[in-house]
Design a protein around this motif. Structure first.
Motif, PDB file in Angstrom:
ATOM      1  N   GLU A 226     -15.748 -16.304  76.907  1.00  0.00           N
ATOM      2  CA  GLU A 226     -17.181 -16.049  76.784  1.00  0.00           C
ATOM      3  C   GLU A 226     -17.482 -15.190  75.568  1.00  0.00           C
ATOM      4  OE1 GLU A 226     -19.725 -13.242  79.393  1.00  0.00           O
ATOM      5  OE2 GLU A 226     -19.919 -15.225  80.314  1.00  0.00           O
ATOM      6  N   GLN A 227     -16.643 -14.173  75.305  1.00  0.00           N
ATOM      7  CA  GLN A 227     -16.850 -13.330  74.135  1.00  0.00           C
ATOM      8  C   GLN A 227     -16.671 -14.102  72.840  1.00  0.00           C
ATOM      9  OE1 GLN A 227     -17.840  -9.997  74.119  1.00  0.00           O
ATOM     10  NE2 GLN A 227     -18.190 -10.443  76.282  1.00  0.00           N
TER      11      GLN A 227
ATOM     12  N   TYR B 184     -15.914  -0.310  86.869  1.00  0.00           N
ATOM     13  CA  TYR B 184     -16.463  -0.020  85.557  1.00  0.00           C
ATOM     14  C   TYR B 184     -15.556  -0.535  84.431  1.00  0.00           C
ATOM     15  CZ  TYR B 184     -19.888   3.076  87.712  1.00  0.00           C
ATOM     16  OH  TYR B 184     -20.929   3.580  88.449  1.00  0.00           O
ATOM     17  N   GLU B 185     -14.314  -0.835  84.745  1.00  0.00           N
ATOM     18  CA  GLU B 185     -13.391  -1.331  83.731  1.00  0.00           C
ATOM     19  C   GLU B 185     -13.710  -2.783  83.390  1.00  0.00           C
ATOM     20  OE1 GLU B 185      -8.578  -2.051  83.084  1.00  0.00           O
ATOM     21  OE2 GLU B 185      -9.358  -1.192  84.941  1.00  0.00           O
ATOM     22  N   VAL B 186     -13.617  -3.133  82.131  1.00  0.00           N
ATOM     23  CA  VAL B 186     -13.838  -4.500  81.688  1.00  0.00           C
ATOM     24  C   VAL B 186     -12.589  -5.329  82.005  1.00  0.00           C
ATOM     25  CG1 VAL B 186     -14.308  -5.997  79.719  1.00  0.00           C
ATOM     26  CG2 VAL B 186     -15.386  -3.750  79.866  1.00  0.00           C
ATOM     27  N   ILE B 187     -12.767  -6.404  82.768  1.00  0.00           N
ATOM     28  CA  ILE B 187     -11.657  -7.280  83.134  1.00  0.00           C
ATOM     29  C   ILE B 187     -11.506  -8.326  82.039  1.00  0.00           C
ATOM     30  CG2 ILE B 187     -10.722  -8.795  84.917  1.00  0.00           C
ATOM     31  CD1 ILE B 187     -11.133  -5.877  85.756  1.00  0.00           C
ATOM     32  N   GLU B 188     -10.544  -8.140  81.171  1.00  0.00           N
ATOM     33  CA  GLU B 188     -10.385  -9.006  80.001  1.00  0.00           C
ATOM     34  C   GLU B 188      -9.515 -10.216  80.342  1.00  0.00           C
ATOM     35  OE1 GLU B 188      -8.842  -6.428  77.010  1.00  0.00           O
ATOM     36  OE2 GLU B 188     -10.811  -5.573  76.539  1.00  0.00           O
ATOM     37  N   ASN B 189      -9.949 -11.021  81.304  1.00  0.00           N
ATOM     38  CA  ASN B 189      -9.206 -12.235  81.634  1.00  0.00           C
ATOM     39  C   ASN B 189      -9.610 -13.370  80.688  1.00  0.00           C
ATOM     40  OD1 ASN B 189     -11.737 -12.918  82.572  1.00  0.00           O
ATOM     41  ND2 ASN B 189     -11.202 -12.731  84.725  1.00  0.00           N
ATOM     42  N   TYR B 190      -9.083 -14.557  80.970  1.00  0.00           N
ATOM     43  CA  TYR B 190      -9.350 -15.682  80.062  1.00  0.00           C
ATOM     44  C   TYR B 190     -10.831 -16.027  80.025  1.00  0.00           C
ATOM     45  CZ  TYR B 190      -9.638 -20.430  78.308  1.00  0.00           C
ATOM     46  OH  TYR B 190      -9.991 -21.550  77.604  1.00  0.00           O
ATOM     47  N   ALA B 191     -11.479 -15.994  81.187  1.00  0.00           N
ATOM     48  CA  ALA B 191     -12.896 -16.344  81.228  1.00  0.00           C
ATOM     49  C   ALA B 191     -13.723 -15.362  80.396  1.00  0.00           C
ATOM     50  CB  ALA B 191     -13.381 -16.343  82.677  1.00  0.00           C
ATOM     51  N   TYR B 192     -13.370 -14.075  80.442  1.00  0.00           N
ATOM     52  CA  TYR B 192     -14.095 -13.073  79.664  1.00  0.00           C
ATOM     53  C   TYR B 192     -13.873 -13.285  78.172  1.00  0.00           C
ATOM     54  CZ  TYR B 192     -15.194  -8.517  77.628  1.00  0.00           C
ATOM     55  OH  TYR B 192     -15.693  -7.509  76.843  1.00  0.00           O
ATOM     56  N   ARG B 193     -12.630 -13.513  77.782  1.00  0.00           N
ATOM     57  CA  ARG B 193     -12.343 -13.678  76.363  1.00  0.00           C
ATOM     58  C   ARG B 193     -12.979 -14.955  75.812  1.00  0.00           C
ATOM     59  NH1 ARG B 193      -5.926 -11.825  76.189  1.00  0.00           N
ATOM     60  NH2 ARG B 193      -6.320  -9.625  76.689  1.00  0.00           N
TER      61      ARG B 193
END
Length: 803
Positions: free
Chosen positions: A60-61, A49-58
């Motif tokens: 995309e955001q 349930y935790e948001v994985i704030e890796n490079y790919a996520y950031r």
């Protein structure tokens, strides 16, 4: 010839069902890989349930604008609409099917027993046996995860535990058709619990965009790839199931809030409420369509609503004592029911069900025959009763017409104006039988001896039936049991207070609420459900009274029914409150002597493969070294993300040195959607990935793909505090580190209040003073440390589930 055709047809059906997808992600996932799993990963697994704030996520955001935010919110509301419509239609289909099967069955039996009682009994047994056999065959052969009510499994899913198979397409089909067979076959169970599971399956299937196996998927509906978003959809499905089962939309929302969910947000409340409202509209439209005679034998039953608005107008102070007694009885019988079902379920699991599916089929068929014989034979032990003298405005017919629903059943009575009170309960669907027990203006319809006989018999059958390999709910059987002893208390109260205007149906309602409270230990949601299905707000204080008493009495002996069943199924739930013993332990003590498996920032592919093959951990801390040789934790790497990197091979490098550019080449790096896990937790396995000898000698820089900001607690934090943090945030991994030696800053409430630019500039300056001061101090301390921010060393890793 006919036998050969039947065998060929059965074999064809078996082959067709065997080709159904085991994973609702279909054949290919986002990386173009076959989503398979090995047999050693079929146990329960935690959800991320935790948001994985890796490079790919950031990255995309950063590419998403306000238009995407609006689109995403609109899609969530559209999904809430689809979940409500789908669950409502499933409930309509199940109710109409059950009512028609029961109507055809009772009409045929009443015609046959006029000529031969024995022939009627035999036909009755065979019809019920055929329906139950169809249900247990579907469950054992095609959808084993559809057995039971499904509420413990869904409660575990929303608590962070993924039980394989509970949200698959075949589980949905098995739940719908299995419920029709088991409830239509007259077993002592209900369809309301399975409807909660049905709603959750519909929500999960919609959330993953359909099923690619049958080319029914849509890419634009596949926007919910995280466990957090799927959790919200399943919550809407649970509320929709209760709303469809009881026609209680507000009760459905409160049931999801009180009983099944572990995390709740205000935004989710609106969507859940909207979904329940859509279900209520769909069911209301279906009922209006059926009233015009388009649904066969579907009559006033089916969709539960036992209107007792014309019942007892008021109650006196003297009645509070027998009403409180109903609460005590409900608590005792509910706790006894939980204990007995626990013993029977444990015995089934340890001895009976280990012998295979054939034994499960034999067991269900034997219970079906036993139930049919008892329900057909017991009414003969009671003498028929003359119909009461009806008042001019009395609308209830006595005896009722054969094959119709209602009170006063003429079952094998010698005279026309007679009825059998036991047959009035047995030869109805459970919904109609409860309506008869709740009915007002029918004083002395049931004798105390008949009610006591039915109570003992049905209570025993409910205990024995619960746990068989068929979809089984306990809401309606619980209401049947409670309304029976509630009406018994009402009979004694009427005989004692002869001058008071007392309705036995009122006490039946309170008895139903007390047994459900004593067994399931729900309060607020159950109170609202009972008020909604009876359409009488006057009894709200009385229902609250018996629920509080029954729950208090039941809590003395054991836990609620769903919690007990979840424990028996091996579902590790995190309860709302930590155990008292946790106050005396710290986070370091909870870690024990476990050896933390960590990865360097740049790791050799062969080492990653070796680690993944040697254990089943799902999270690994990543360690890097400073210029002074100090080992620092730079983040958390998930097993699923490592598997995606190994399979794609596009981030392999020859050099063992870190890649200094944080993102590398965007053209070849996997995007965030490719790291998404399939909905059924059966993702890529290490055995599915082929790596050559040259690949094993390559390296991977894990920095762009790890979670750089995992949750961390100091080693001396109390385990109680750790437990509350872990559960309330919905975590899967929690790092335990030594006590930090330096404070980089302090964040208070005002630092989290980001004001709009249109606000007063003086206020902005006042609120941002501390922030500027902290930033200045942080820059100065950074310069003193040579540019490296201090990071804690890893001391341990708390993991909710390693599998």
């Amino acid at each position: 010839m006919l036998s050969n055709l039947f065998e060929n047809g059965t074999e064809s059906a078996r082959v067709a069902w065997s080709r159904l997808p085991h994973s609702d992600e279909g054949e290919l996932d986002g990386a173009g890989l076959l989503s398979t799993t090995t047999s050693d990963r079929n146990g329960v697994e935690s959800l991320d349930y935790e948001v994985i704030e890796n490079y790919a996520y950031r990255e995309e955001q950063a590419q998403r604008g306000k238009l995407f935010v609006i689109y995403n919110a609109g899609v969530k509301w559209f999904f809430a609409l689809l979940i409500g419509i789908g669950t409502g239609l499933a409930a309509v289909f199940i109710n109409i099917s059950v009512e028609n099967f029961a109507g055809w069955k009772f009409a045929l039996i009443f015609n046959i027993i006029q000529k031969s009682y024995l022939a009627g009994c035999l036909i009755y047994i065979l019809i019920n046996l055929a329906l139950v056999f169809s249900s247990v065959y579907i469950i054992t052969q095609f959808a084993p995860a559809a057995a039971g009510s499904g509420i413990p499994e869904i409660k575990g899913y929303l608590n962070g535990v993924d039980v394989p198979g509970i949200l698959l397409f075949r589980t949905l089909i098995g739940k719908i058709f299995g419920s029709i067979g088991s409830v239509g076959g007259g077993l002592a169970l209900g369809k309301e619990g399975p409807l909660v599971h049905t709603g959750a399956c519909i929500a999960s299937l919609l959330g993953q965009g359909g099923s690619t196996k049958y080319h029914l998927s849509s890419r634009w509906l596949q926007g919910f790839k995280s466990d957090r978003d799927r959790r919200d959809l399943v919550t809407c499905g649970c509320a929709a199931g209760v709303a469809a089962a009881f026609r209680a939309p507000v009760g459905g929302v409160l049931f999801a809030l009180e009983e099944v969910t572990s995390w709740w947000r205000s935004q989710l409340m609106w969507r859940v409420f909207f979904t329940s409202a859509i279900v209520a509209v769909v069911v209301r439209v279906a009922m209006g369509w059926c009233k015009s005679g388009n649904c066969g034998h579907f009559g006033s039953g089916g969709f539960i609503i036992w209107d007792i608005s014309d019942g007892q107008e008021d109650y006196s102070f003297e009645e509070l004592l027998p009403m409180a007694l109903i609460g005590v009885i409900g608590g005792l019988l509910g706790a006894l029911f939980n204990q007995l079902t626990t013993y029977v379920t444990r015995w089934r699991r340890n001895y009976l069900h280990k012998k295979g599916n054939r034994v499960k089929i034999y067991e269900a068929c034997l219970i079906s025959v036993l139930t049919s014989v008892i329900s057909f034979g017991l009414p003969l032990l009671r003498n028929c009763t003359p119909c009461p003298d009806s008042d001019p405005g009395f609308e209830i017919e006595c005896p009722r017409a054969p094959g119709m629903d209602g009170n006063y059943v003429n079952f094998y009575c010698g005279k026309d104006k007679e009825y059998n009170d036991l047959a009035t309960i047995f030869f109805n669907t459970q919904d109609d039988a409860i309506r008869n027990l709740f009915s007002a203006k029918t004083i002395h319809e049931f004798s105390a001896r008949s009610l006591l006989t039915f109570l003992v018999m049905f209570y025993t059958l409910a205990v024995v039936t619960f746990g068989t390999a068929v979809p089984a709910g306990q809401f309606v059987p619980g209401i049947m049991i409670g309304s029976t002893y509630g009406r018994l208390v009402g009979i004694f109260t009427v005989n004692h207070y002869k001058k008071l205007n007392i309705e036995e149906g009122t006490y039946a309602l309170l008895g139903a609420a007390s047994f459900l409270g004593g067994s399931m230990r729900m309060t607020v949601s159950l109170c609202v459900i009972m008020v909604e299905i009876t359409n009488n707000l006057k009894f709200l204080p009385l229902i609250m009274l018996v629920l509080l008493i029954s729950k208090a009495v039941g809590d003395v002996f054991n836990e609620g029914l769903y919690d007990e069943q979840a424990r028996l199924k091996g579902i590790p739930l995190l309860e709302s409150r930590p155990k008292y013993e946790m106050r005396k332990r710290t986070a370091r003590e909870a870690c024990g002597n476990q050896k933390v498996l960590s990865l360097p920032r740049v790791v050799k592919v062969a080492d990653v493969v070796s680690i993944l093959q040697s254990n089943e951990h799902n999270g690994f801390p990543v360690i890097d070294h400073t210029r002074n040789g100090e080992r620092l934790v730079i983040g958390l790497m998930l097993r699923s993300h490592l598997l995606v990197l190994l399979d794609s091979k596009i981030d392999f490098q020859h050099s063992p040195l870190p890649c200094h550019s944080p993102g590398g080449s965007r053209a070849i790096r996997p995007n965030f959607s490719e790291f998404a896990k399939p909905v059924s937790s059966k993702g890529i396995s290490i055995d599915d990935i082929y790596l050559s000898s040259d690949d094993l000698e390559m390296y991977i820089d894990l920095a762009p793909f790890l979670n750089p900001s995992p949750y961390v607690v100091p080693e001396d934090m109390s385990l109680t505090k750790v437990y509350n943090l872990f559960r309330q945030l919905g975590l899967r991994h929690l790092f335990v580190v030594p006590r930090a030696s330096r404070v980089m800053g302090v964040i208070t409430r005002k630092d989290l209040l980001i004001e709009e630019e249109t606000e007063n500039s003086a206020t902005m300056e006042l609120q941002s003073t501390s922030v500027r001061g902290q930033r200045h101090e942080r820059r100065r301390s950074t310069a003193e440390n040579g540019g490296d921010l201090e990071r804690p060393l890893l001391n341990g890793l708390l993991v909710q589930h390693q599998r």
